[in-house]
Design a protein around this motif. Structure first.
Motif, short mmCIF file in Angstrom:
data_model
loop_
_atom_site.label_atom_id
_atom_site.label_comp_id
_atom_site.label_asym_id
_atom_site.label_seq_id
_atom_site.Cartn_x
_atom_site.Cartn_y
_atom_site.Cartn_z
N PRO A 35 7.32 -1.77 1.79
CA PRO A 35 6.32 -1.62 0.72
C PRO A 35 6.99 -1.49 -0.64
O PRO A 35 7.95 -0.75 -0.82
N ARG A 36 6.47 -2.22 -1.62
CA ARG A 36 7.08 -2.24 -2.94
C ARG A 36 6.74 -0.98 -3.73
O ARG A 36 5.59 -0.52 -3.69
N PRO A 37 7.69 -0.42 -4.46
CA PRO A 37 7.37 0.66 -5.39
C PRO A 37 6.28 0.20 -6.36
O PRO A 37 6.27 -0.95 -6.82
N GLY A 38 5.36 1.10 -6.65
CA GLY A 38 4.22 0.76 -7.50
C GLY A 38 2.97 0.42 -6.72
O GLY A 38 1.86 0.39 -7.28
N SER A 39 3.11 0.13 -5.42
CA SER A 39 1.94 -0.15 -4.59
C SER A 39 1.03 1.08 -4.55
O SER A 39 1.51 2.21 -4.49
N ILE A 40 -0.27 0.85 -4.55
CA ILE A 40 -1.25 1.94 -4.51
C ILE A 40 -2.05 1.84 -3.21
O ILE A 40 -2.60 0.78 -2.90
N TYR A 41 -2.09 2.95 -2.48
CA TYR A 41 -2.84 3.01 -1.23
C TYR A 41 -4.01 3.97 -1.36
O TYR A 41 -3.93 4.99 -2.05
N ARG A 42 -5.07 3.64 -0.64
CA ARG A 42 -6.00 4.69 -0.23
C ARG A 42 -5.47 5.18 1.11
O ARG A 42 -5.50 4.47 2.11
#
Length: 344
Positions: A35-42
């Motif tokens: 997963p790339r840094p900056g990715s946003i998850y719920r």
């Protein structure tokens, strides 16, 4: 070639970007499977870690770890953002302090206020940017309580480009922050190498694009040299950079120089080169530096060179200081994937 050049292409079948400055490789971004840094998850809270003040979370890409949280029960949905790459076998590091970042604008949901990068020192430019920010922010429909930072690249941009970026980031923030409820899901994927190069390498540069852009002899040779642990230093010394499972070991040698100042010269050269080598090799975590022998009175000058070198670097690094055995320790954020074969 003289000046800066950005190359957008591929390296060994993966998207990649390289920054060359005066013919020398200064930065390198290569995509990976993590997963790339900056990715946003719920995400969804899973289980707390007693004694550490943290909690494991469930995401579509596996377990994540959130530090310094209290009062969260299992099964609660929340928004988190990936802060770096996980160590092998460990959870994805995330934070609840979500940011929406582009080339010119950063929207800060929990930090209200309109600000301009301190790197922009021209008062007239700062005043114009603040006026643009106030006018655009009022019309952007940004989330309540959110703030805005205009980045240093704005100094060379047109008002139209800045306005477009502000509106785009405000719209993205509004959309994501309203999407808290539901099952774990990837809401925003972090930027890949080409987008990161556009976003963060803001200096004027010639841009070369194409799948084979990085295969040019000088670029490919510089990348391939990173697979070797030994790094030649100005003055004839060497620095050996070797990642292990526990830490990155860095050994400094004076080479053929036998003068009384050989140790200080080699160590100073290593201090200036170390941030670049760690950045290009994608190394982070604990770094233990074994300097060449030098008198204790020279340590202050060495530390000054080290601090100056890392101050100019864009990866968060904590300089921890000397060990009882005369080594120097530092802790570096895992902001990049190891280039090849390393475990740090």
């Amino acid at each position: 070639m003289k000046g800066a050049e950005i190359l957008l292409g591929e390296w060994q079948g993966r998207e990649a970007a390289a920054l060359m400055r005066d013919g020398r490789l200064e930065d390198l971004l290569i995509d990976g499977d993590a997963p790339r840094p900056g990715s946003i998850y719920r995400a969804r809270t899973d289980r707390p870690v007693k004694g550490q003040g943290g909690m494991f979370l469930a995401t579509p890409d596996g377990s994540a770890f959130l530090r310094q949280v209290k009062g969260l029960a299992p099964g609660v949905p929340l928004l988190v953002q990936v802060t770096g790459y996980a160590e092998p076998g460990k959870a994805i590091p995330v934070t609840q302090r979500v940011l929406f970042k582009s080339r010119y604008a950063i929207v800060t949901p929990e930090a209200p206020g309109l600000n301009v990068s301190r790197a922009i020192r021209d008062e007239e430019i700062r005043d114009d940017l603040l006026a643009t920010a106030h006018e655009t922010w009022a019309e952007a429909g940004a989330p309540e309580g959110a703030g805005l930072i205009l980045r240093s690249a704005c100094a060379e941009a047109s008002a139209e480009e800045v306005i477009e970026d502000i509106l785009a980031m405000a719209a993205l923030a509004t959309q994501v922050l309203a999407d808290v409820e539901g099952a774990p899901e990837l809401l925003v994927e972090g930027d890949g190498p080409h987008a990161l190069a556009w976003r963060d390498w803001s200096e004027p540069a010639q841009v070369t694009e194409g799948a084979d852009a990085l295969e040019r002899d000088d670029v490919a040779g510089a990348i391939e040299a990173l697979s070797e642990p030994e790094v030649p230093l100005p003055g004839g010394g060497t620095m050996v950079v070797e990642p292990t499972k526990a830490f990155v070991a860095v050994d400094v040698n004076t080479g053929g120089d036998t003068s009384p100042a050989a140790g200080l010269k080699a160590n100073t050269a290593a201090a200036r080169e170390l941030p670049r080598q760690l950045r290009l090799r994608g190394l982070g975590g604990v770094v233990i530096l074994d300097p060449a022998p030098m008198p204790k009175k020279d340590r202050r000058g060495f530390e000054g060179s080290l601090r100056a070198a890392f101050r100019a670097d864009d990866v968060e690094t904590n300089l921890s200081g000397w060990t009882p055995l005369g080594n120097y320790e530092l802790q570096r954020k895992r902001a990049r994937l190891p280039l090849a074969g390393g475990t740090a």
